[in-house]
Design a protein around this motif. Structure first.
Motif, mmCIF file in Angstrom:
data_model
loop_
_atom_site.group_PDB
_atom_site.id
_atom_site.type_symbol
_atom_site.label_atom_id
_atom_site.label_comp_id
_atom_site.label_asym_id
_atom_site.label_seq_id
_atom_site.Cartn_x
_atom_site.Cartn_y
_atom_site.Cartn_z
ATOM 1 N N PRO A 1 -84.322 -1.382 -34.979
ATOM 2 C CA PRO A 1 -83.185 -1.232 -34.328
ATOM 3 C C PRO A 1 -83.102 -2.031 -32.779
ATOM 4 C CG PRO A 1 -84.073 0.947 -35.411
ATOM 5 C CD PRO A 1 -85.207 -0.213 -35.296
ATOM 6 N N LEU A 2 -84.224 -1.732 -32.115
ATOM 7 C CA LEU A 2 -84.071 -2.350 -30.517
ATOM 8 C C LEU A 2 -84.009 -3.751 -30.735
ATOM 9 C CD1 LEU A 2 -84.623 -1.979 -27.543
ATOM 10 C CD2 LEU A 2 -86.924 -2.057 -27.885
ATOM 11 N N PHE A 3 -84.834 -4.451 -31.378
ATOM 12 C CA PHE A 3 -84.808 -5.976 -31.656
ATOM 13 C C PHE A 3 -83.456 -6.406 -31.950
ATOM 14 C CE2 PHE A 3 -85.280 -9.883 -34.120
ATOM 15 C CZ PHE A 3 -86.289 -10.705 -33.197
ATOM 16 N N ARG A 4 -82.836 -5.380 -33.092
ATOM 17 C CA ARG A 4 -81.311 -5.842 -33.209
ATOM 18 C C ARG A 4 -80.349 -5.569 -32.293
ATOM 19 N NH1 ARG A 4 -78.284 -7.303 -37.598
ATOM 20 N NH2 ARG A 4 -79.907 -7.490 -38.758
ATOM 21 N N ARG A 5 -80.544 -4.451 -31.572
ATOM 22 C CA ARG A 5 -79.755 -4.303 -30.564
ATOM 23 C C ARG A 5 -79.817 -5.186 -29.265
ATOM 24 N NH1 ARG A 5 -81.079 0.690 -30.385
ATOM 25 N NH2 ARG A 5 -82.275 0.675 -28.454
ATOM 26 N N ILE A 6 -80.927 -5.680 -29.052
ATOM 27 C CA ILE A 6 -81.231 -6.633 -27.944
ATOM 28 C C ILE A 6 -80.431 -7.852 -28.370
ATOM 29 C CG2 ILE A 6 -82.657 -8.224 -26.961
ATOM 30 C CD1 ILE A 6 -84.860 -6.042 -26.855
ATOM 31 N N ASN A 7 -80.524 -8.401 -29.702
ATOM 32 C CA ASN A 7 -79.979 -9.601 -29.987
ATOM 33 C C ASN A 7 -78.519 -9.502 -30.023
ATOM 34 O OD1 ASN A 7 -81.636 -11.862 -30.521
ATOM 35 N ND2 ASN A 7 -82.888 -10.210 -31.388
ATOM 36 N N VAL A 8 -77.761 -8.320 -30.504
ATOM 37 C CA VAL A 8 -76.356 -8.295 -30.177
ATOM 38 C C VAL A 8 -75.983 -8.435 -29.084
ATOM 39 C CG1 VAL A 8 -74.468 -6.488 -30.749
ATOM 40 C CG2 VAL A 8 -76.355 -6.639 -32.271
ATOM 41 N N VAL A 9 -76.699 -7.806 -28.028
ATOM 42 C CA VAL A 9 -76.059 -7.914 -26.551
ATOM 43 C C VAL A 9 -76.302 -9.378 -26.087
ATOM 44 C CG1 VAL A 9 -76.697 -7.222 -24.354
ATOM 45 C CG2 VAL A 9 -76.570 -5.549 -26.173
ATOM 46 N N LEU A 10 -77.240 -9.993 -26.635
ATOM 47 C CA LEU A 10 -77.343 -11.355 -25.987
ATOM 48 C C LEU A 10 -76.548 -12.150 -26.681
ATOM 49 C CD1 LEU A 10 -81.597 -12.088 -26.292
ATOM 50 C CD2 LEU A 10 -79.964 -11.498 -24.362
ATOM 51 N N THR A 11 -76.187 -12.062 -28.017
ATOM 52 C CA THR A 11 -75.157 -12.792 -28.757
ATOM 53 C C THR A 11 -73.722 -12.597 -28.003
ATOM 54 O OG1 THR A 11 -76.255 -12.934 -30.770
ATOM 55 C CG2 THR A 11 -73.983 -13.331 -30.818
ATOM 56 N N ALA A 12 -73.455 -11.300 -27.810
ATOM 57 C CA ALA A 12 -72.183 -10.950 -26.814
ATOM 58 C C ALA A 12 -72.068 -11.811 -25.792
ATOM 59 C CB ALA A 12 -71.903 -9.575 -26.871
#
Length: 219
Positions: free
Chosen positions: A140-151
């Protein structure tokens, strides 16, 4: 020099190397767009064609290197854009859209970024997987980080596209275009290079706090 200082310096060097490699991986994904901007000065149709060739070559190189081609919305979206733009530019080289090339390209990048978030495949995942071990890909952390970066990239692309459209509409000095274009990439790159480590540190701190509470309740 103490062992602690040596270890600290070694850790700093590794972090710097990882950060440098990470930035290069992100910039690599935007090579076709940089090619378009450079070659486009000789004609937007040639810039579009050069961008298309660069995008296809990068995808072929990744496949030859054994990299999976999933989570590649950025690459596929780039090919679609330059294929379409090449057809339009060669068919109508004097089209009024020519002066909006920069805003169109940034707008398309913004669309790719927002769509990738909407379909739960943030485009930075494909880049981050080059640097992170497979065991963390589904956390979940890896995905959450990438959602924020993509945003962050999506917001930057959206603002840059809007600013470029204003510059083109009012025929402002090309210096504004250069400054806006550079800022549109530099700012999210800097955020990308610092946010993941801060997010991981905050996650570890929160996890440690929860563990302390659980231990206190158990006792």
């Amino acid at each position: 020099m103490s062992k602690l200082e040596c270890a600290g310096r070694a850790k700093s060097k590794r972090a710097a190397a990882i950060e440098s490699g990470g930035i290069m991986n992100y910039l690599r994904g935007f090579i076709p767009w940089l090619v378009f901007a450079g070659v486009g000065s000789f004609g937007w149709q040639w810039g579009a064609l050069a961008g298309l060739v660069a995008a296809v070559m990068l995808l072929i190189a990744d496949r030859a290197a054994g990299l999976a081609l999933d989570y590649r919305l950025l690459e596929y979206g780039t090919i679609v854009f330059f294929a379409g733009l090449s057809v339009l530019a060669f068919a109508q080289p004097d089209s009024g859209l020519k002066m909006y090339g920069s805003s169109l390209s940034m707008g398309w990048l913004a669309l790719i970024a927002w769509v990738s978030i909407a379909v739960q495949r943030p485009f930075t995942l494909g880049i981050a997987r080059r640097m992170a071990p497979p065991e963390v890909w589904r956390t979940p952390l890896f995905r959450r980080i990438n959602v924020v970066l993509t945003a962050a990239w999506a917001v930057s692309f959206t603002l840059t596209a809007t600013a470029q459209a204003v510059v083109s509409a009012y025929e402002l000095n090309t210096a504004f275009t250069v400054v806006i274009q550079v800022a549109g990439f530099v700012l999210p790159v800097r955020f990308t290079s610092t946010y993941p480590e801060r997010a991981r540190a905050r996650f570890l701190q929160q996890s440690s706090g929860r563990t302390d509470i659980q231990e206190g309740l158990a006792s």
